[in-house]
Write a protein that holds these residues in place. Structure first.
Motif, PDB file in Angstrom:
ATOM      1  N   ILE A 101     -39.769  18.937 -11.575  1.00 47.04           N
ATOM      2  CA  ILE A 101     -40.716  19.082 -10.885  1.00 47.04           C
ATOM      3  C   ILE A 101     -41.844  17.838 -11.112  1.00 47.04           C
ATOM      4  O   ILE A 101     -41.876  17.398 -12.336  1.00 47.04           O
ATOM      5  N   ALA A 102     -42.552  17.406 -10.160  1.00 44.52           N
ATOM      6  CA  ALA A 102     -43.524  16.196 -10.153  1.00 44.52           C
ATOM      7  C   ALA A 102     -45.117  17.093  -9.886  1.00 44.52           C
ATOM      8  O   ALA A 102     -44.954  17.899  -9.024  1.00 44.52           O
ATOM      9  N   ALA A 103     -45.830  16.577 -10.716  1.00 46.45           N
ATOM     10  CA  ALA A 103     -47.206  17.150 -10.451  1.00 46.45           C
ATOM     11  C   ALA A 103     -48.308  16.376 -10.682  1.00 46.45           C
ATOM     12  O   ALA A 103     -48.238  15.169 -11.392  1.00 46.45           O
ATOM     13  N   ALA A 104     -49.257  16.542 -10.071  1.00 50.28           N
ATOM     14  CA  ALA A 104     -50.527  15.649 -10.010  1.00 50.28           C
ATOM     15  C   ALA A 104     -51.824  16.369 -10.061  1.00 50.28           C
ATOM     16  O   ALA A 104     -51.730  17.469  -9.305  1.00 50.28           O
ATOM     17  N   THR A 105     -52.759  15.863 -10.885  1.00 52.93           N
ATOM     18  CA  THR A 105     -54.057  16.668 -10.728  1.00 52.93           C
ATOM     19  C   THR A 105     -55.108  15.660 -10.288  1.00 52.93           C
ATOM     20  O   THR A 105     -55.098  14.443 -11.277  1.00 52.93           O
ATOM     21  N   VAL A 106     -56.066  15.840  -9.577  1.00 51.42           N
ATOM     22  CA  VAL A 106     -57.291  14.912  -9.104  1.00 51.42           C
ATOM     23  C   VAL A 106     -58.500  15.550  -9.507  1.00 51.42           C
ATOM     24  O   VAL A 106     -58.630  16.521  -8.828  1.00 51.42           O
ATOM     25  N   VAL A 107     -59.398  14.935  -9.973  1.00 49.73           N
ATOM     26  CA  VAL A 107     -60.928  15.259 -10.384  1.00 49.73           C
ATOM     27  C   VAL A 107     -61.653  14.276  -9.463  1.00 49.73           C
ATOM     28  O   VAL A 107     -61.574  13.122  -9.875  1.00 49.73           O
ATOM     29  N   VAL A 108     -62.558  14.561  -8.765  1.00 52.40           N
ATOM     30  CA  VAL A 108     -63.256  13.697  -8.016  1.00 52.40           C
ATOM     31  C   VAL A 108     -64.793  13.877  -8.652  1.00 52.40           C
ATOM     32  O   VAL A 108     -65.347  15.217  -8.760  1.00 52.40           O
ATOM     33  N   GLU A 109     -65.204  12.861  -8.865  1.00 52.42           N
ATOM     34  CA  GLU A 109     -66.808  13.050  -9.807  1.00 52.42           C
ATOM     35  C   GLU A 109     -67.921  12.055  -8.839  1.00 52.42           C
ATOM     36  O   GLU A 109     -67.470  11.055  -8.399  1.00 52.42           O
ATOM     37  N   GLY A 110     -69.014  12.818  -8.968  1.00 48.77           N
ATOM     38  CA  GLY A 110     -70.216  12.224  -8.409  1.00 48.77           C
ATOM     39  C   GLY A 110     -71.298  11.996  -9.260  1.00 48.77           C
ATOM     40  O   GLY A 110     -71.469  12.495 -10.394  1.00 48.77           O
ATOM     41  N   ASP A 111     -72.022  11.052  -8.893  1.00 53.91           N
ATOM     42  CA  ASP A 111     -73.112  10.864  -9.895  1.00 53.91           C
ATOM     43  C   ASP A 111     -74.141  11.948  -9.527  1.00 53.91           C
ATOM     44  O   ASP A 111     -74.445  12.323  -8.647  1.00 53.91           O
ATOM     45  N   VAL A 112     -74.989  12.408 -10.653  1.00 52.94           N
ATOM     46  CA  VAL A 112     -75.951  13.202 -10.584  1.00 52.94           C
ATOM     47  C   VAL A 112     -77.024  12.771 -10.005  1.00 52.94           C
ATOM     48  O   VAL A 112     -77.552  11.571 -10.187  1.00 52.94           O
ATOM     49  N   ARG A 113     -77.654  13.385  -8.908  1.00 56.12           N
ATOM     50  CA  ARG A 113     -78.817  12.972  -8.117  1.00 56.12           C
ATOM     51  C   ARG A 113     -80.108  13.588  -8.409  1.00 56.12           C
ATOM     52  O   ARG A 113     -80.201  14.788  -9.095  1.00 56.12           O
TER      53      ARG A 113
END
Length: 128
Positions: free
Chosen positions: A116-128
């Motif tokens: 099995i191959a797996a990936a996790t992605v977190v997308v982050e924004g700047d606090v406004r």
């Protein structure tokens, strides 16, 4: 601030079957889903199917982290390794979707083991 989180798994054998199948089908799959740089990287390994599967999972995980917006092409998301750790480069519709969400940074982890191959992605924004 975390804007989105995506995770995906891919069976390595599925990718291995495509790569080992008819040359035309394998060539179309690779050309449609992976950039030239990704193909050079993966083809440099004995078990290239695991590397391709992890990158395929990363592209799916990113789409999920962005809320699965329509119109993102496979080649608009590229997995790179600038300093040993995997990272994402977004172009076109993927970059536009990220901008709409206020994404400032992406974080990616890849793994492959036990078929099995797996990936996790977190997308982050700047606090406004």
């Amino acid at each position: 601030m975390i804007v989105g989180l995506g995770m995906d798994v891919v069976e390595v054998a599925r990718i291995r079957r495509i790569l080992g199948g008819p040359a035309g089908i394998a060539r179309r799959f690779l050309g449609r889903c992976f950039t030239d740089a990704e193909r050079r990287y993966c083809d440099g390994y004995r078990d290239r199917a695991a590397r391709y599967a992890a990158r395929f999972a990363a592209k799916e995980a990113l789409a999920k982290a962005l809320g699965a917006p329509a119109g993102i092409g496979w080649l608009e998301v590229e997995v790179v390794r600038p300093e040993g750790v995997p990272a994402l480069v977004l172009r076109g519709a993927a970059a536009e979707a990220a901008a709409r969400l206020g994404v400032a940074r992406t974080h990616l982890t890849l793994t492959h083991d036990g078929g099995i191959a797996a990936a996790t992605v977190v997308v982050e924004g700047d606090v406004r």
